[in-house]
Scaffold this active site. Structure first.
Site, PDB file in Angstrom:
ATOM      1  N   ASP A  40      38.063  -6.026   9.979  1.00  0.00           N
ATOM      2  CA  ASP A  40      39.265  -5.221   9.727  1.00  0.00           C
ATOM      3  C   ASP A  40      39.782  -4.689  10.962  1.00  0.00           C
ATOM      4  O   ASP A  40      39.385  -3.479  11.511  1.00  0.00           O
ATOM      5  CB  ASP A  40      38.886  -4.184   8.637  1.00  0.00           C
ATOM      6  CG  ASP A  40      40.401  -3.371   8.058  1.00  0.00           C
ATOM      7  OD1 ASP A  40      41.296  -3.982   8.604  1.00  0.00           O
ATOM      8  OD2 ASP A  40      40.210  -2.829   7.231  1.00  0.00           O
ATOM      9  N   GLY A  41      40.635  -5.178  11.677  1.00  0.00           N
ATOM     10  CA  GLY A  41      41.065  -4.863  12.911  1.00  0.00           C
ATOM     11  C   GLY A  41      42.465  -4.947  13.286  1.00  0.00           C
ATOM     12  O   GLY A  41      43.050  -4.423  14.206  1.00  0.00           O
ATOM     13  N   LYS A  42      43.321  -5.374  12.051  1.00  0.00           N
ATOM     14  CA  LYS A  42      44.648  -5.464  12.030  1.00  0.00           C
ATOM     15  C   LYS A  42      45.400  -5.729  13.512  1.00  0.00           C
ATOM     16  O   LYS A  42      46.439  -5.073  14.037  1.00  0.00           O
ATOM     17  CB  LYS A  42      45.114  -4.000  11.704  1.00  0.00           C
ATOM     18  CG  LYS A  42      44.549  -3.657  10.291  1.00  0.00           C
ATOM     19  CD  LYS A  42      45.192  -2.502   9.544  1.00  0.00           C
ATOM     20  CE  LYS A  42      44.835  -2.559   7.901  1.00  0.00           C
ATOM     21  NZ  LYS A  42      43.214  -1.970   7.951  1.00  0.00           N
ATOM     22  N   ARG A  43      44.983  -6.739  14.059  1.00  0.00           N
ATOM     23  CA  ARG A  43      45.440  -7.105  15.374  1.00  0.00           C
ATOM     24  C   ARG A  43      46.773  -7.993  15.232  1.00  0.00           C
ATOM     25  O   ARG A  43      47.260  -8.373  14.155  1.00  0.00           O
ATOM     26  CB  ARG A  43      44.330  -8.271  16.066  1.00  0.00           C
ATOM     27  CG  ARG A  43      42.879  -7.567  16.267  1.00  0.00           C
ATOM     28  CD  ARG A  43      42.921  -6.567  17.155  1.00  0.00           C
ATOM     29  NE  ARG A  43      41.771  -6.072  17.626  1.00  0.00           N
ATOM     30  CZ  ARG A  43      41.128  -4.948  17.294  1.00  0.00           C
ATOM     31  NH1 ARG A  43      41.555  -3.986  16.455  1.00  0.00           N
ATOM     32  NH2 ARG A  43      39.982  -4.696  18.166  1.00  0.00           N
ATOM     33  N   ASP A  92      46.599   1.709  11.543  1.00  0.00           N
ATOM     34  CA  ASP A  92      45.786   1.697   9.986  1.00  0.00           C
ATOM     35  C   ASP A  92      46.244   2.948   9.821  1.00  0.00           C
ATOM     36  O   ASP A  92      47.068   3.541  10.053  1.00  0.00           O
ATOM     37  CB  ASP A  92      44.255   1.713  10.576  1.00  0.00           C
ATOM     38  CG  ASP A  92      43.442   0.836   9.666  1.00  0.00           C
ATOM     39  OD1 ASP A  92      43.598   1.214   8.267  1.00  0.00           O
ATOM     40  OD2 ASP A  92      42.914   0.123  10.019  1.00  0.00           O
TER      41      ASP A  92
END
Lengths: 301, 301
Positions: free
Chosen positions: A107-110, B112
């Site tokens: 979960d890095g939301k790159r 996030d």
């Protein structure tokens, strides 16, 4: 070669579990036995010891829930916060999860422009040393920032669609001239983009993140996007319950996993599981995971 | 205590330079003398050697451009791609830039929900060991995903507004019911949110990323957002020129920096600077930075 989404769907069915266990090591919630509170007084000086404690904690959580979940999801921020030792713990955690045959969702939301998104894909989805199965991404840059994450068909990407946080509404709910909201437009966009990456199960390697905290929206989006697999965060600590997430699944109980992080990792802190005691935090986590798994299966029956 | 944005504006004026030097180590563009091509045949096995080469390269680039720029911007993806050794090189590069009194803008486009955004802020903007002055972020989650990055007023955040890539239009240009585009709405949102974080220079610690590749939009957005400082990427390799970016500045030539990464780092590969030879890549970079600095000052005169 098996598509990522088919691997995921198969593992969910094998384990009869639609949960995803987040590995978000909130340092102030770790048991004292694992992490001495005094180490937190100087986070930067004690990065190594703290990161070692997190690894121990994660391995015990993974052992406790491995037969209860198809997927684990480490949240990168909590590891990046611990500098280099934190990144070592992250990689070791993911490698350990793979030895337990779990699917890893990083979960890095790159997100970035095409050439840079390609570098992120190389960093996480196209490496051989540790098999990271999938990653969360942010869709704001459009297709050329997303497609690099889909190059390797054995790996997948989960793009933010509707997030679980209170301020999600501020931009995601803006009304478009054509009557859709921004998040609905993002949904259509992801469905269309993902249609070239459909697995045998009918879902795409391009999945989406849709919060459990907005059940009405979840229901709408499920109806709108029948080929898009969902990661549903916001269960437990953020307020979503089992009945809230039912609408995120298709009529066969497929097409989604529901994440809980704090609710499972730190179950020992809740009254319900307090009888385990802090030393048995992993047993408490297992009990919480089992309960969540059953509750979800129950509402889907 | 001096606001981040005032520190930045002051450094820009001291150096009379409105450029930002991106540190994006595209491995296949590094000179053979710095990085032996054979190491690239197995990226994962040779991470350490490659990361060491990147550090050498970065230090030489920083030395060459330090008096020519206020800001350097390492792009995290290129370091994350090299695993733990890559992250070590990233931190060492940033520490080295600070010894040269440069402002560091870490390009990670992090985002996030609130508690997790807070962990990213702790990771990069609230640490003491290395002073990272600012970070790029993605605004899709709304205010609770952004505000943690503004907690430390000596540090700043650059939120994506209009990106420089070809597919930026796909979501960012959708028309809203109120007549604005999505990116204009994001702009208004960032301006309003940033109004509590205004420095003495009149700009906010919450800055924005607006691509040079869309000059018409850049002009509009500048007129719309008079308190929002811009990072303008897309100059050079991505196609933007000096006349395209003029509109991103205010009438005093303030309020923006223009980034170039490949155009400066790998100037030695361009015909114009080929006479330096690959061994003098740092001199070529300096010449390219100087030219860019002058060109921008010229159009702003």
């Amino acid at each position: 070669m098996k598509y990522f989404i088919d691997q995921l769907q198969q593992k969910i069915e094998e384990k009869d579990s639609r949960i995803c266990v987040g590995l978000d090591p909130h340092l102030n919630l770790l048991p004292e036995k694992v992490l001495a509170a005094e180490l937190l007084e100087d986070l930067e000086a004690n990065q190594k010891e703290i990161a070692a404690a997190v690894l121990t904690f994660n391995k015990n959580i993974i052992d406790a829930v491995a037969d209860m979940t198809a997927v684990v999801k480490p949240q990168m921020a909590f590891y990046e916060k611990l500098g280099i030792p934190g990144m070592e713990t992250l990689w070791q955690t993911m490698a350990y999860a793979k030895t337990k045959d779990l699917i890893v969702l990083l979960d890095g939301k790159r997100n970035d422009i095409g050439s840079t998104a390609g570098a992120y894909a190389e960093a996480y989805l196209e490496n051989k040393k540790t098999e990271i199965d999938s990653i969360t991404i942010n869709p704001y840059l459009g297709s050329d920032g997303i497609l690099p994450f889909l190059r390797n068909k054995e790996r997948g990407a989960f793009a933010l669609l509707r997030t679980s946080n209170p301020s999600a509404v501020e931009l995601q709910d803006l009304k478009l001239a054509d009557g859709r909201t921004v998040y609905q437009a993002v949904g259509d966009f992801l469905r269309d983009l993902g249609s070239d990456y459909l697995g045998e199960c009918g879902y795409s390697n391009l999945a989406a993140v849709v919060g459990a905290t907005y059940p009405k929206e979840l229901k709408e989006i499920r109806a709108q996007l029948d080929s898009v697999f969902f990661l549903i965060p916001g269960f437990g600590a953020q307020g979503g319950g089992a009945s809230d997430i039912k609408a995120g699944f298709d009529s066969y109980g497929r097409g989604a996993v529901v994440n809980s992080s704090r609710g499972i990792n730190f179950a020992y802190r809740k009254e319900e599981y307090a009888h385990f005691g802090a030393d048995n935090y992993a047993k408490a986590a297992r009990a919480a995971a089992e309960k969540m798994k059953k509750e979800i299966n129950e509402v889907l029956r």
